[in-house]
Motif scaffolding. Structure first.
Motif, PDB file in Angstrom:
ATOM      1  N   ARG A  65     -12.326  14.232   5.904  1.00 50.47           N
ATOM      2  CA  ARG A  65     -12.284  14.605   4.477  1.00 50.47           C
ATOM      3  C   ARG A  65     -13.275  13.805   3.638  1.00 50.47           C
ATOM      4  N   TYR A  66     -13.426  12.502   3.941  1.00 45.05           N
ATOM      5  CA  TYR A  66     -14.206  11.628   3.066  1.00 45.05           C
ATOM      6  C   TYR A  66     -15.504  11.115   3.693  1.00 45.05           C
ATOM      7  N   GLY A  67     -15.704  11.349   4.985  1.00 45.64           N
ATOM      8  CA  GLY A  67     -16.908  10.846   5.627  1.00 45.64           C
ATOM      9  C   GLY A  67     -16.665   9.529   6.342  1.00 45.64           C
ATOM     10  N   ASP A  68     -17.741   8.830   6.652  1.00 45.63           N
ATOM     11  CA  ASP A  68     -17.650   7.614   7.468  1.00 45.63           C
ATOM     12  C   ASP A  68     -17.188   6.384   6.701  1.00 45.63           C
ATOM     13  N   VAL A  69     -17.112   6.479   5.375  1.00 39.80           N
ATOM     14  CA  VAL A  69     -16.695   5.336   4.560  1.00 39.80           C
ATOM     15  C   VAL A  69     -15.655   5.821   3.552  1.00 39.80           C
ATOM     16  N   PHE A  70     -14.470   5.208   3.567  1.00 43.36           N
ATOM     17  CA  PHE A  70     -13.426   5.603   2.614  1.00 43.36           C
ATOM     18  C   PHE A  70     -12.449   4.451   2.443  1.00 43.36           C
ATOM     19  N   THR A  71     -11.658   4.530   1.391  1.00 36.81           N
ATOM     20  CA  THR A  71     -10.725   3.458   1.044  1.00 36.81           C
ATOM     21  C   THR A  71      -9.289   3.898   1.302  1.00 36.81           C
ATOM     22  N   VAL A  72      -8.504   3.025   1.921  1.00 37.99           N
ATOM     23  CA  VAL A  72      -7.078   3.269   2.125  1.00 37.99           C
ATOM     24  C   VAL A  72      -6.280   2.137   1.496  1.00 37.99           C
ATOM     25  N   SER A  73      -5.008   2.396   1.254  1.00 37.65           N
ATOM     26  CA  SER A  73      -4.086   1.374   0.751  1.00 37.65           C
ATOM     27  C   SER A  73      -3.060   1.083   1.829  1.00 37.65           C
ATOM     28  N   ASP A  74      -2.919  -0.197   2.171  1.00 37.49           N
ATOM     29  CA  ASP A  74      -2.083  -0.585   3.303  1.00 37.49           C
ATOM     30  C   ASP A  74      -1.267  -1.818   2.945  1.00 37.49           C
ATOM     31  N   LEU A  75       0.042  -1.697   3.013  1.00 40.15           N
ATOM     32  CA  LEU A  75       0.897  -2.870   2.830  1.00 40.15           C
ATOM     33  C   LEU A  75       0.935  -3.670   4.132  1.00 40.15           C
ATOM     34  N   PRO A  76       0.860  -4.993   4.089  1.00 39.98           N
ATOM     35  CA  PRO A  76       0.853  -5.810   2.879  1.00 39.98           C
ATOM     36  C   PRO A  76      -0.538  -6.241   2.429  1.00 39.98           C
ATOM     37  N   VAL A  77      -1.607  -5.718   3.042  1.00 38.91           N
ATOM     38  CA  VAL A  77      -2.944  -6.267   2.774  1.00 38.91           C
ATOM     39  C   VAL A  77      -3.596  -5.705   1.525  1.00 38.91           C
ATOM     40  N   GLY A  78      -3.160  -4.518   1.040  1.00 34.63           N
ATOM     41  CA  GLY A  78      -3.771  -3.931  -0.146  1.00 34.63           C
ATOM     42  C   GLY A  78      -4.818  -2.894   0.222  1.00 34.63           C
ATOM     43  N   LYS A  79      -5.838  -2.766  -0.634  1.00 37.23           N
ATOM     44  CA  LYS A  79      -6.879  -1.765  -0.413  1.00 37.23           C
ATOM     45  C   LYS A  79      -7.919  -2.286   0.575  1.00 37.23           C
ATOM     46  N   ALA A  80      -8.349  -1.395   1.469  1.00 32.81           N
ATOM     47  CA  ALA A  80      -9.359  -1.745   2.465  1.00 32.81           C
ATOM     48  C   ALA A  80     -10.302  -0.571   2.641  1.00 32.81           C
ATOM     49  N   VAL A  81     -11.588  -0.885   2.902  1.00 38.17           N
ATOM     50  CA  VAL A  81     -12.598   0.139   3.105  1.00 38.17           C
ATOM     51  C   VAL A  81     -12.788   0.342   4.603  1.00 38.17           C
ATOM     52  N   VAL A  82     -12.501   1.541   5.070  1.00 34.92           N
ATOM     53  CA  VAL A  82     -12.624   1.875   6.486  1.00 34.92           C
ATOM     54  C   VAL A  82     -14.066   2.285   6.767  1.00 34.92           C
ATOM     55  N   LEU A  83     -14.641   1.717   7.834  1.00 38.65           N
ATOM     56  CA  LEU A  83     -16.005   2.032   8.261  1.00 38.65           C
ATOM     57  C   LEU A  83     -15.928   2.713   9.617  1.00 38.65           C
ATOM     58  N   CYS A  84     -16.443   3.936   9.707  1.00 38.33           N
ATOM     59  CA  CYS A  84     -16.362   4.710  10.942  1.00 38.33           C
ATOM     60  C   CYS A  84     -17.713   4.914  11.616  1.00 38.33           C
ATOM     61  N   GLY A  85     -18.809   4.625  10.947  1.00 36.99           N
ATOM     62  CA  GLY A  85     -20.125   4.820  11.527  1.00 36.99           C
ATOM     63  C   GLY A  85     -20.504   3.693  12.475  1.00 36.99           C
TER      64      GLY A  85
END
Length: 460
Positions: A65-85
């Motif tokens: 849906r968002y491509g190789d770079v997108f942001t998720v929200s994960d408890l307990p760490v908070g927001k993180a940017v996922v890198l798939c490339g």
């Protein structure tokens, strides 16, 4: 007796609840702003559930849906940017450790491994704690453990029922834990080693619900979390007992176990405990998971199974090695890692991430990327490793750079010895024809039924 640094007093040692409280009260880094788009419309609780129960599928859906770079929200760490490339994942994994902080990214393990763990430290502290551990898992020390690995595997196989299905994963978890315990505290007292193994099995998180106390420390006084923390304290007590014995052992300098290598003038008992727990946590679960996946794939691929059987008398059979590498590619136990960046960086597509951003390089996404591995990227095909054009620079099952898993060579040797010993000893079949799906077990990706198999006959 080593008096260069006094042993830690029992009254000052951190308990499991102390570590939990310290982790929960830690100074949390501020959340970076201007993050890439992601599923902001999905509540954080739902995203967290997706990440902790079906991470591979969840991240693949987000990537589509968002491509190789997108942001998720994960408890307990908070927001993180996922890198798939592949390029960005390789850059982060092999980048300078002071720019990409792995200890900060692993902080959620703090209540188990401790404040002085090589897993949760960064910078000079990480390098100083890692240095004495590196020699313990390479070269002649691995060779010296091979006979013990084989003997422990045979003992495990002898307990398997004939004709009745069972979870291979659970058996491999027990076996790999026994192997790493023997490696760490030595072979001289197998009874104590078995006691420690049992205690660790009870102390290490087994269910997702165990981790709820990380987010809500008040649960520490309520069942089942109260018993979980008590089990951690019992495992600690056994570890400290081994540390005390080693400290006063007049033959310590002649010993070859890992524990004896961690003594020097700068380490007190608690620091040594954190080092040992780091190795125990990191050194058994991922290896057990990969062993389960090897058999999950191999038992459903007659050609590969026959090729492996043909090379069982060879200590370094290249096809068996290819099977293991292909399994690690297709089923990395750790689907992604985490790093906190300390300066602004630019990604391969030109996007910029600001200092303080938590990034999640997705190893599993790269390992099954058709742009990297071709149209059969999700197919189990060990023969690809004999192709000179194989993109092995995009193979990261042990991470990379300064934080590459220090036990990677040990893990590969252990998997090879265990696979060879099992196939020499018994004939196995899966209990169903269909492949098992992936599911999450805490941070690892496991077969959803635990690789259920049957022993049809014993050899020799």
């Amino acid at each position: 007796m080593d008096l260069s640094h006094p042993p830690t007093s029992r009254d000052t040692r951190a308990t499991a609840r102390d570590r939990l409280t310290a982790w929960h009260n830690r100074t949390k880094p501020p959340q970076a702003s201007a993050l890439p788009p992601g599923p902001a419309c999905i509540p954080t609780a739902i995203q967290t559930l997706g990440l902790w129960t079906m991470r591979p599928n969840f991240l693949r859906q987000m990537q589509r849906r968002y491509g190789d770079v997108f942001t998720v929200s994960d408890l307990p760490v908070g927001k993180a940017v996922v890198l798939c490339g592949a390029t960005d994942v390789r850059t982060v994994l092999r980048g300078h450790p002071d720019l990409y902080l792995g200890g900060d990214g692993n902080s959620a393990l703090g209540p188990v491994v401790g404040a002085r763990s090589v897993i949760t430290l960064d910078g000079h502290d990480h390098r100083s704690e890692r240095k004495p551990m590196v020699p313990a898992f390479h070269g002649s020390r691995i060779s010296a453990m091979t006979a013990s690995m084989e003997e422990l595997t045979k003992q495990e196989i002898n307990s398997w029922p004939l004709g009745t299905s069972f979870s291979l994963l659970s058996r491999m978890q027990d076996l790999s834990l026994r192997i790493i315990v023997r490696t760490i505290i030595g072979e001289s007292n197998p009874v104590e080693a078995d006691k420690l193994t049992l205690a660790l099995r009870a102390a290490l998180p087994q269910r997702l619900i165990d981790l709820a106390v990380w987010q809500f420390p008040l649960l520490a006084g309520i069942r089942p979390w109260r018993g979980f923390l008590k089990a951690m304290d019992h495992a600690d007590e056994l570890l400290y007992r081994q540390i005390e014995r080693c400290r006063v052992d007049p033959l310590r300098e002649t010993r070859s176990d890992v524990l004896s290598m961690l003594f020097d003038g700068s380490r007190d008992d608690e620091t040594i405990r954190d080092g040992l727990m780091s190795l125990l946590v990191a050194g058994h679960e991922t290896t057990a998971v990969e062993l389960a996946w090897v058999f999950e794939e191999l038992l459903r691929d007659r050609y590969s199974l026959d090729r492996v059987h043909a090379g069982l008398d060879c200590d370094d059979d290249p096809y068996r090695a290819a099977v293991i590498k292909e399994t690690l590619r297709l089923h990395p136990a750790i689907f992604n890692v985490m790093r906190r960046i300390t300066d602004d960086i630019e990604l391969s597509d030109g996007q910029r991430l600001r200092a303080g951003t938590l990034v999640m390089p997705s190893i599993g996404s790269v390992h099954t990327d058709v742009r990297v591995w071709g149209p059969d990227a999700r197919r189990f095909r060990p023969a690809r490793w004999f192709d000179p054009q194989v993109p092995d620079a995009a193979w990261f099952p042990f991470g990379g750079g300064a934080r590459r898993c220090l036990g990677s060579s040990f893990a590969l040797s252990e998997i090879d010895v265990v696979v060879r010993t099992i196939l020499r000893s018994v004939q196995l079949v899966p209990d169903r024809r269909a492949h098992e799906r992936q599911r999450m077990h805490h941070a690892t990706v496991v077969p959803h039924r635990g690789t259920r198999i049957r022993v049809t006959s014993r050899r020799g």
